[in-house]
Scaffold this motif. Sequence first.
Motif, PDB file in Angstrom:
ATOM      1  N   VAL A 202       0.821  -1.219   0.000  1.00 55.66           N
ATOM      2  CA  VAL A 202       0.000   0.000   0.000  1.00 55.66           C
ATOM      3  C   VAL A 202       0.849   1.260   0.000  1.00 55.66           C
ATOM      4  N   SER A 203       2.165   1.119  -0.019  1.00 57.14           N
ATOM      5  CA  SER A 203       3.056   2.267   0.063  1.00 57.14           C
ATOM      6  C   SER A 203       2.772   3.289  -1.027  1.00 57.14           C
TER       7      SER A 203
ATOM      8  N   GLU B 259       0.153   4.623  -1.941  1.00 57.91           N
ATOM      9  CA  GLU B 259      -1.138   4.511  -2.618  1.00 57.91           C
ATOM     10  C   GLU B 259      -2.265   5.057  -1.749  1.00 57.91           C
TER      11      GLU B 259
ATOM     12  N   SER C 283      -6.989   0.828  -1.147  1.00 60.42           N
ATOM     13  CA  SER C 283      -6.841  -0.488  -1.738  1.00 60.42           C
ATOM     14  C   SER C 283      -8.236  -1.086  -1.827  1.00 60.42           C
TER      15      SER C 283
ATOM     16  N   ARG D  92       2.778   6.339   3.163  1.00 60.26           N
ATOM     17  CA  ARG D  92       1.378   6.285   2.750  1.00 60.26           C
ATOM     18  C   ARG D  92       0.627   7.455   3.386  1.00 60.26           C
TER      19      ARG D  92
END
Length: 202
Positions: A25-26, A28, A31, A108
């Motif tokens: 998830v870095s 972003e 999800s 993030r």
Amino acid sequence: MSGRAPYGLIAVTCAAIMAVLGFLVSGEGLSGPDDLAVKWVERTFGADTGLLRLLVLPTEAAVLIPVALLAAVLCLFGRRKPEAALTIVGPLVAIAANTWVLKPLFDRWKNTYLAYPSGHTVALVAVLTALVLLARPGLATAVIAIVGAVVLVGVTIGMIGLGYHYLTDVVGGALFAIATVCATWVLLTWAARRRAPVRSDG
């Protein structure tokens, strides 16, 4: 309480899963699971910010600090020095490492702040994990674990509903807190055994 096993394995496993999730998830936004969680919370709880803020209350320092201090004092009265140290050192290490290392590492963002892993969750779960480890094996451990799980579910709903964090932020925070406190306990019990006097057979 024994520090030999399987706390080291638990720490390594949780840390590894947290790291993998973090890199997924870095940098972003939402999800898939995060998007579904947001929609479910919005549909189920609507805009009831009063309830959502109440659910998040257990993550506040005004709640967690007295709980951790009380547990430490009780351990000191019972001459359980490693356990007393765990209730303070474990959460502090987890919070500091999360704030200064993990959040910048995973990068993030949620609105204007770094969100993964969730600092609110790290603080809460670190204290809860310490309490579980402090409890005598049996009913007490089960009760604390169940109550802690229920509180964590409520906190998760509250933070998602208020827009503080994504679901994966909470999961990552819980995993890191468990890993850190378990690793701290392994180190504390190792140090205590090293300082213990050796019995003479003579």
